[in-house]
Scaffold this motif. Structure first.
Motif, PDB file in Angstrom:
ATOM      1  N   LEU A 182       0.856  -1.182   0.000  1.00 10.81           N
ATOM      2  CA  LEU A 182       0.000   0.000   0.000  1.00 10.81           C
ATOM      3  C   LEU A 182       0.897   1.239   0.000  1.00 10.81           C
ATOM      4  O   LEU A 182       1.375   1.674   1.039  1.00 10.81           O
ATOM      5  N   GLY A 183       1.161   1.757  -1.195  1.00 15.89           N
ATOM      6  CA  GLY A 183       1.854   3.034  -1.328  1.00 15.89           C
ATOM      7  C   GLY A 183       0.782   4.091  -1.450  1.00 15.89           C
ATOM      8  O   GLY A 183       0.145   4.468  -0.471  1.00 15.89           O
ATOM      9  N   SER A 184       0.524   4.542  -2.676  1.00 15.35           N
ATOM     10  CA  SER A 184      -0.576   5.483  -2.904  1.00 15.35           C
ATOM     11  C   SER A 184      -1.925   4.764  -2.877  1.00 15.35           C
ATOM     12  O   SER A 184      -2.969   5.398  -2.766  1.00 15.35           O
ATOM     13  N   CYS A 185      -1.905   3.447  -2.962  1.00 17.14           N
ATOM     14  CA  CYS A 185      -3.139   2.651  -2.891  1.00 17.14           C
ATOM     15  C   CYS A 185      -3.739   2.722  -1.487  1.00 17.14           C
ATOM     16  O   CYS A 185      -3.064   3.047  -0.515  1.00 17.14           O
ATOM     17  N   ILE A 186      -5.015   2.376  -1.385  1.00 16.57           N
ATOM     18  CA  ILE A 186      -5.733   2.380  -0.102  1.00 16.57           C
ATOM     19  C   ILE A 186      -6.249   0.982   0.198  1.00 16.57           C
ATOM     20  O   ILE A 186      -6.915   0.362  -0.634  1.00 16.57           O
ATOM     21  N   VAL A 245      -6.218   2.371   5.311  1.00 14.85           N
ATOM     22  CA  VAL A 245      -4.763   2.451   5.455  1.00 14.85           C
ATOM     23  C   VAL A 245      -4.162   2.735   4.079  1.00 14.85           C
ATOM     24  O   VAL A 245      -4.580   2.142   3.085  1.00 14.85           O
ATOM     25  N   GLY A 246      -3.160   3.619   4.034  1.00 13.35           N
ATOM     26  CA  GLY A 246      -2.432   3.871   2.789  1.00 13.35           C
ATOM     27  C   GLY A 246      -2.571   5.301   2.332  1.00 13.35           C
ATOM     28  O   GLY A 246      -2.674   6.223   3.127  1.00 13.35           O
ATOM     29  N   GLY A 247      -2.562   5.487   1.023  1.00 11.22           N
ATOM     30  CA  GLY A 247      -2.719   6.817   0.456  1.00 11.22           C
ATOM     31  C   GLY A 247      -1.482   7.690   0.584  1.00 11.22           C
ATOM     32  O   GLY A 247      -1.574   8.909   0.685  1.00 11.22           O
ATOM     33  N   ALA A 248      -0.313   7.071   0.561  1.00 11.70           N
ATOM     34  CA  ALA A 248       0.934   7.833   0.690  1.00 11.70           C
ATOM     35  C   ALA A 248       1.239   8.588  -0.596  1.00 11.70           C
ATOM     36  O   ALA A 248       0.792   8.222  -1.679  1.00 11.70           O
ATOM     37  N   SER A 249       2.016   9.634  -0.445  1.00  9.92           N
ATOM     38  CA  SER A 249       2.556  10.362  -1.595  1.00  9.92           C
ATOM     39  C   SER A 249       3.937   9.770  -1.847  1.00  9.92           C
ATOM     40  O   SER A 249       4.910  10.136  -1.201  1.00  9.92           O
ATOM     41  N   MET A 250       4.010   8.834  -2.760  1.00 13.93           N
ATOM     42  CA  MET A 250       5.220   8.033  -2.946  1.00 13.93           C
ATOM     43  C   MET A 250       6.250   8.672  -3.866  1.00 13.93           C
ATOM     44  O   MET A 250       7.377   8.236  -3.927  1.00 13.93           O
ATOM     45  N   VAL A 269     -13.826   4.103  11.545  1.00 13.73           N
ATOM     46  CA  VAL A 269     -13.523   4.124  12.974  1.00 13.73           C
ATOM     47  C   VAL A 269     -12.037   4.308  13.256  1.00 13.73           C
ATOM     48  O   VAL A 269     -11.657   4.641  14.375  1.00 13.73           O
ATOM     49  N   ALA A 270     -11.191   4.108  12.251  1.00 14.32           N
ATOM     50  CA  ALA A 270      -9.752   4.328  12.409  1.00 14.32           C
ATOM     51  C   ALA A 270      -9.120   4.427  11.033  1.00 14.32           C
ATOM     52  O   ALA A 270      -9.613   3.849  10.063  1.00 14.32           O
ATOM     53  N   LYS A 271      -8.011   5.181  10.965  1.00 15.04           N
ATOM     54  CA  LYS A 271      -7.277   5.272   9.708  1.00 15.04           C
ATOM     55  C   LYS A 271      -5.818   5.584   9.977  1.00 15.04           C
ATOM     56  O   LYS A 271      -5.470   6.193  10.993  1.00 15.04           O
ATOM     57  N   HIS A 272      -4.988   5.139   9.050  1.00 17.96           N
ATOM     58  CA  HIS A 272      -3.560   5.436   9.060  1.00 17.96           C
ATOM     59  C   HIS A 272      -3.212   5.728   7.608  1.00 17.96           C
ATOM     60  O   HIS A 272      -2.966   4.816   6.823  1.00 17.96           O
ATOM     61  N   VAL A 273      -3.268   7.020   7.246  1.00 17.85           N
ATOM     62  CA  VAL A 273      -3.172   7.405   5.844  1.00 17.85           C
ATOM     63  C   VAL A 273      -2.176   8.550   5.654  1.00 17.85           C
ATOM     64  O   VAL A 273      -1.783   9.223   6.611  1.00 17.85           O
TER      65      VAL A 273
END
Length: 167
Positions: A29-33, A97-102, A134-138
């Motif tokens: 999970l780079g830019s992917c979610i 989880v994810g959605g990074a700017s890679m 309920v939770a995220k790490h993005v």
């Protein structure tokens, strides 16, 4: 030796539905979610690995893969939870989880920041479906692995050379 728990792997542009006592996992999970949609009562959840936010630019082209796009994957996964597993939408909740700017693009070039666009698309679709996050790490700029224990919805996030966290 009998394994009591299976590890169900979800690839890029895919989603799978499983149940306790299994763990469901997606890597890369780079830019992917990664989006887990879960029901506490039945301990059934679906995990999608979404690559792009919106399928409309691809409409009319060749056949598109539903699981690749936030606007198609999440509704399809929720529909499967509703119909095949008899879980009403009001019982579902989500973690993302994810959605990074890679690739280090400037924030001024938001059209190029697929990670941020994916985050916004997933949040919008879940809001439309009335499924609470309920939770995220993005966000950020580092890839992740997402592992969900379907017994209790514990979600472990692993990052390269970083601490392992639970959300």
């Amino acid at each position: 030796m009998v394994r009591l728990t299976d590890e169900v792997k979800v690839g890029i542009s895919d989603y799978k539905i499983s149940h306790a006592p299994n763990h469901i996992i997606t890597v890369g999970l780079g830019s992917c979610i990664g989006t887990i949609v879960y029901d506490d009562r039945t301990k059934i959840g679906g995990l999608s690995h979404i690559m792009l936010p919106d399928s409309t630019a691809f409409a009319g082209k060749r056949e598109i893969k539903i699981a690749k796009f936030a606007d198609l994957a999440i509704p399809a996964m929720v529909e499967e939870l509703n119909v095949k597993n008899h879980i009403p939408t009001y019982r579902l909740k989500a973690k993302i989880v994810g959605g990074a700017s890679m690739f280090g693009f400037n924030s001024d070039q938001s059209g190029l920041n697929v990670g941020q666009r994916n985050i916004e698309a997933v949040e919008a679709i879940l809001r439309q479906l009335r499924i609470p996050i309920v939770a995220k790490h993005v966000g950020g700029n580092i890839g992740r692995t997402m592992i969900v224990d379907l017994n209790d919805f514990t979600t472990t996030v692993r990052m390269v050379n970083r601490e392992i966290i639970q959300i």
